[in-house]
Design an enzyme around this catalytic site. Sequence first.
Site, PDB file in Angstrom:
ATOM      1  N   HIS B 231      46.512  30.631  43.143  1.00  0.00           N
ATOM      2  CA  HIS B 231      47.670  31.453  43.435  1.00  0.00           C
ATOM      3  C   HIS B 231      48.499  31.773  42.192  1.00  0.00           C
ATOM      4  CE1 HIS B 231      50.157  33.884  45.853  1.00  0.00           C
ATOM      5  NE2 HIS B 231      51.142  33.444  45.124  1.00  0.00           N
ATOM      6  N   PHE B 383      44.413  42.679  47.841  1.00  0.00           N
ATOM      7  CA  PHE B 383      44.540  42.449  46.391  1.00  0.00           C
ATOM      8  C   PHE B 383      44.120  43.634  45.541  1.00  0.00           C
ATOM      9  CE2 PHE B 383      40.710  39.629  47.215  1.00  0.00           C
ATOM     10  CZ  PHE B 383      39.783  40.487  46.679  1.00  0.00           C
ATOM     11  N   HIS B 384      43.515  44.651  46.151  1.00  0.00           N
ATOM     12  CA  HIS B 384      43.361  45.863  45.342  1.00  0.00           C
ATOM     13  C   HIS B 384      44.692  46.589  45.193  1.00  0.00           C
ATOM     14  CE1 HIS B 384      39.052  45.209  45.838  1.00  0.00           C
ATOM     15  NE2 HIS B 384      38.979  45.831  44.683  1.00  0.00           N
ATOM     16  N   ARG B 445      34.746  40.355  54.763  1.00  0.00           N
ATOM     17  CA  ARG B 445      34.608  40.680  53.354  1.00  0.00           C
ATOM     18  C   ARG B 445      33.302  40.064  52.853  1.00  0.00           C
ATOM     19  NH1 ARG B 445      38.556  36.585  49.932  1.00  0.00           N
ATOM     20  NH2 ARG B 445      37.633  37.664  48.150  1.00  0.00           N
ATOM     21  N   ARG B 446      32.950  40.346  51.605  1.00  0.00           N
ATOM     22  CA  ARG B 446      31.803  39.722  50.982  1.00  0.00           C
ATOM     23  C   ARG B 446      30.547  39.792  51.830  1.00  0.00           C
ATOM     24  NH1 ARG B 446      34.404  34.228  48.310  1.00  0.00           N
ATOM     25  NH2 ARG B 446      35.221  35.255  46.471  1.00  0.00           N
TER      26      ARG B 446
HETATM   27  C1  HEM Z   1      36.723  51.281  40.510  1.00  0.00           C
HETATM   28  C2  HEM Z   1      37.612  50.685  41.228  1.00  0.00           C
HETATM   29  C3  HEM Z   1      37.279  49.609  42.244  1.00  0.00           C
HETATM   30  C4  HEM Z   1      36.459  49.682  43.351  1.00  0.00           C
HETATM   31  C5  HEM Z   1      35.679  50.885  43.847  1.00  0.00           C
HETATM   32  C6  HEM Z   1      36.466  48.374  43.973  1.00  0.00           C
HETATM   33  C7  HEM Z   1      35.761  48.039  45.141  1.00  0.00           C
HETATM   34  C8  HEM Z   1      35.698  46.779  45.697  1.00  0.00           C
HETATM   35  C9  HEM Z   1      35.102  46.460  46.965  1.00  0.00           C
HETATM   36  C10 HEM Z   1      34.470  47.450  47.926  1.00  0.00           C
HETATM   37  C11 HEM Z   1      35.235  45.122  47.142  1.00  0.00           C
HETATM   38  C12 HEM Z   1      34.836  44.316  48.372  1.00  0.00           C
HETATM   39  C13 HEM Z   1      33.474  43.765  48.344  1.00  0.00           C
HETATM   40  C14 HEM Z   1      33.205  42.795  49.468  1.00  0.00           C
HETATM   41  O1  HEM Z   1      34.073  41.987  49.853  1.00  0.00           O
HETATM   42  O2  HEM Z   1      32.064  42.837  49.981  1.00  0.00           O
HETATM   43  C15 HEM Z   1      35.883  44.586  45.973  1.00  0.00           C
HETATM   44  C16 HEM Z   1      36.170  43.250  45.761  1.00  0.00           C
HETATM   45  C17 HEM Z   1      36.974  42.781  44.724  1.00  0.00           C
HETATM   46  N1  HEM Z   1      37.628  43.542  43.769  1.00  0.00           N
HETATM   47 FE1  HEM Z   1      37.441  45.534  43.489  1.00  0.00          FE
HETATM   48  N2  HEM Z   1      37.278  47.536  43.247  1.00  0.00           N
HETATM   49  C18 HEM Z   1      37.808  48.259  42.188  1.00  0.00           C
HETATM   50  C19 HEM Z   1      38.682  47.812  41.217  1.00  0.00           C
HETATM   51  C20 HEM Z   1      39.123  46.505  41.106  1.00  0.00           C
HETATM   52  C21 HEM Z   1      40.069  46.043  40.129  1.00  0.00           C
HETATM   53  C22 HEM Z   1      40.744  46.912  39.076  1.00  0.00           C
HETATM   54  C23 HEM Z   1      40.212  44.698  40.332  1.00  0.00           C
HETATM   55  C24 HEM Z   1      41.071  43.687  39.604  1.00  0.00           C
HETATM   56  C25 HEM Z   1      41.644  43.825  38.473  1.00  0.00           C
HETATM   57  C26 HEM Z   1      39.338  44.332  41.425  1.00  0.00           C
HETATM   58  C27 HEM Z   1      39.171  43.045  41.898  1.00  0.00           C
HETATM   59  C28 HEM Z   1      38.352  42.690  42.948  1.00  0.00           C
HETATM   60  C29 HEM Z   1      38.136  41.333  43.374  1.00  0.00           C
HETATM   61  C30 HEM Z   1      38.751  40.073  42.743  1.00  0.00           C
HETATM   62  C31 HEM Z   1      37.262  41.387  44.484  1.00  0.00           C
HETATM   63  C32 HEM Z   1      36.762  40.230  45.319  1.00  0.00           C
HETATM   64  C33 HEM Z   1      35.445  39.742  44.885  1.00  0.00           C
HETATM   65  C34 HEM Z   1      34.958  38.669  45.812  1.00  0.00           C
HETATM   66  O3  HEM Z   1      35.177  38.756  47.036  1.00  0.00           O
HETATM   67  O4  HEM Z   1      34.355  37.719  45.290  1.00  0.00           O
HETATM   68  N3  HEM Z   1      38.695  45.444  41.882  1.00  0.00           N
HETATM   69  N4  HEM Z   1      36.175  45.627  45.104  1.00  0.00           N
HETATM   70 CU   LIG Z   2      48.164  33.089  46.984  1.00  0.00          CU
END
Ligand code: HEM
Ligand SMILES: [Cu+2]
Lengths: 429, 565
Positions: B231, B383-384, B445-446
């Site tokens: 956190h 968190f996005h 998710r995931r």
């Molecule tokens: C191009 C822009 C982005 C797109 C299209 C995008 C898309 C996604 C999607 C669809 C997921 C969900 C996947 C799932 O749970 O199955 C995800 C997870 C995540 N995204 Fe993004 N995202 C973007 C930018 C960012 C940015 C800028 C950050 C942080 C600085 C970020 C951090 C995360 C994190 C931490 C997860 C979780 C990963 C996990 O569950 O282990 N994303 N993203």
């Molecule tokens: Cu928290």
Amino acid sequence: MTRLDDTALSRRGVLRAAAGTATAVAAGTAATGAAAAQAYDGWFSGDAKGGAVGNYDGTTVDRTGTDEVTIDVGVDANGGTYGFGPAAVRVDPGTTVSFEWVSNTHNILIDAQPDGADWGGHDPIENTGFTHTHTFDTEGVYTYYCNPHLTMGMKGAIVVGGDSGGGGGGGSDQPTVAADYGDWFTKSADGGATGNYTGDTTDKTGTDEVTVEVGADANGGTYGFGPAAVRVDPGTTVTFKWTSNTHNVLVQAQPDGADWGGHEPIENEGFTHTHTFETAGVYTYYCNPHLTMGMKGAIVVGAPPSGTTGGGGGGAAGSSVSPASTLWTAVFAGAVGVAMLVPVAVSYYRRTPAPDSSGAFDYEPGGDTDDQPAIPEADAFEPDTELGHDEYDPVGTLSIVAVYFLILVGMWAFTYFIEFLGNGPTIMG
Amino acid sequence: MTFIDKFPTEAKLVRWHFGVGFVALAIGGLFGLVQALYRTGHLRSLLPINAAQYYTVLTGHGVLLALVFTTFLICGFFVWAVTRSLDRPLSHPRLVWTGFISMVVGTTLAAITILNGFAPELPFGSANVLYTFYPPLQAHPAFYVGAALLIVGSWIVGADYFLTYRAWRADNPDKRIPLQTFMVLATFVMWYLSSAGVAVEVVAFLIPWSMGWISQVDPLLTRTLFWYFGHPVVYFWLLPAYLAWYTILPKLAGGKLFSDPLARVVFVLFVLLSTPVGFHHQYTDPGIAEGFKFIAMTNTFMLLLPSLLTAFTVVASLEHGARQRGGSGYIGWLRALPWGKPSFSAMALAGLVFAAGGFSGMINAGMNINYLIHNTIWVPGHFHLTVGTAFALTMMGVAYWLVPQITGKRLQHRTLAAIQPFVWVIGMTLMSNAMHRGGLAGLPRRTAKPLFRGEGAAPFDPVVGTISEMQLQIAIGGTLLFVSLALFLAVMVGTWLSRPGMGRLSVNGSIPSALSGPADSPRILDNLKVWTAIAVVLVIIAYGLPLYGMLADGVLAPGSPGFPV
Ligand code: HEM
Ligand SMILES: [Cu+2]
Ligand SMILES: [Cu+2]
């Protein structure tokens, strides 16, 4: 189908499992549906659950004629100690096979075995030195895997007797697909048994256009797909024709790579939805409003398997990752490499001499020196009327923050009282 | 004088930190696009990954964006903030280089093990453990070593912020700490306090376990250590954005910070409350008594206070700027703000999106209501908005303003830069609203699987819309986000490759003093020693007993062997 497929359908169930996401990874793969049947019904191919098996090269080691056969559990393979050695083996009926653990934390779960066979595998996870033995009396093909390392491709197969078993030769290029719907039409699946599925799959191969009725008389009303199960060739366009009211078509499972979206909006008589089925495999679908009446259907894309026990495909069975993944690797390695080089390239660029004509100079950070002027900034903003602390009342801010606060409270109340309390227990139930 | 002329060494440090951060952003963003398409079932057959590799992509995305991109940007940005506000060079630039190199080596190690998931035939192990790396999922040891080097590197960099401050203090015994330096130090106090948890997790448990020196670890203990850090790390991302909103944004709007003391109070509250809240990520974990979860919940809700204070102060500072530019009315003044200036619009829109994220954060924090959305796609939806936009888009805005100052080069492709923040916000609105609604309908998710009716999850029907409509919005939103990211990178690469000294920059680096300065606020506000001591006491209260309970039954028990993925 198998134990893993069941858990795949219950996401919360998966999360409860000790291995957490590890199982989810497996489930993700498992859920991708039946696929082209190759040797051992595709068990060693990338499309089966757990993916491709690195140490299966298409050959079945022949150990017929020996009474005692040993299979090592946890040999070096699949990127670690994640293989059965040998992966596929043929033995005579009545042979006692000893499974000897040569590395840690493996078990043996059975994927499939012939009717009447009673092999139980070995569910507890064991370490080096452990041995499990079983005498294989019933002829047929046995497929099994190690649960902790299924996703690494730790899978094996045993053929007992016969000579038509595993790594059989040739076959045509056409993928063959068994009409295996698991328990989809039975009462143990979602929505219960499907009355108009008789156990037969209507063969429509050889036709380019096939029609499936949506809302045919069945299941105590107009709650059937007609026919419930149909086999078509890859590339066939199937037209779903609504023959009664308030149905939709949702996809329950489809092969990896297939892109059928079904038709979620509810439609009435006269509506049609068409889709061309390119990817071979088994597709299952249902009507959401009438799922509980058993309104379910299936489409098999591909030719029926020709041989008897697990024939077909042969040596082509994926011995490693698909070509696509190699391409992906290359692209990424390249992209990463180039990306890493960018900052370096940039700092070299700075050293290259300036073209004289542009009036630019060879700049070195550090400001005004004999060789160069300092870099000028834009002018700072000068307000026409400076607003001091005492003249300024942030009324706009107060109103915006107040409105925001009200929205916050309103949305919270909605989520709490309607969504949360209104829906009863979820994960706890 | 332009920053690069005044502090060439520091400017170079900032450049390198930003450069590596942007590379991580580029790769991670590409992975984001792949995920958004793959898991929604759009263009799936064109994507060269299979369902198992989805987790490789997801791990890469989470690690490269949430851990690597953020840490590099923050460390670099803070070098600028400390130097500029103390108006003196760093005391030990070599120390900062050491930290930087440690972070680069760590990132490279971790990235290799993750990317190797695409080519398991190569010998670099693999690490599909997601960015939370929960045991019993087990990665190659190099992944954990890399993570440790990344964190230790940031500690080393941080040490020089304190050393430079000490040198400044020796010369200026009676002055108030300049606001930006105060914010940097407060953020790093919190960072040292909290990242110790993950360091212990990785060094004491996960590395020995992945090397095979110990056969099992206690998943509950390691998860608890992770969230002890997990956190506060979100405030480690957020506070630099706050620093930008408090100190740069008002200036870009043409105004002044409304109140310097209020800003200090906010940062002090974060030092105190950020860490003793980690259990709010473990509401569903068995083995932690309800009472401790309740303490975490109370602390979490108290954390709303500094964020609301921030909303007020920052908006009031913007309004000040708008009125100085001739704006008037209750909301009409918003039109007087310089929306066409990318540095301004990126930061201001990031703040707006963060306000929306505040709502879903409130839902997440409630101990009972959390069950509604736990592990659904609501959480990435949340968190996005926060790290994915409030932090990332703010840093893009910072880059539009700061990169010219640290390179001496004029910003290139200004039109692309001007539209980029808006494309990002449109994309994020599509993706995030659909993720929130999908989460309410039980979409997990995931998962690599396109689920068309919340299969296997809570059998809710969506309140509004259909699942496939949400999937489509996620796919389109993700694509727009990627386009926006590409625009940003094009501007950065173009600027970086252009020649320095080609004339007057379009930005100005001076920062006016606050409307109400620090002079009449109590001096105790600046006393970080006191606040650190109180923060430690609060952590002991929140974590002492539960950690004791987990350790009492044996440090490694109840244990689990590894499941390499
Ligand atoms: C191009 C822009 C982005 C797109 C299209 C995008 C898309 C996604 C999607 C669809 C997921 C969900 C996947 C799932 O749970 O199955 C995800 C997870 C995540 N995204 Fe993004 N995202 C973007 C930018 C960012 C940015 C800028 C950050 C942080 C600085 C970020 C951090 C995360 C994190 C931490 C997860 C979780 C990963 C996990 O569950 O282990 N994303 N993203
Ligand atoms: Cu928290
Ligand atoms: Cu195994």
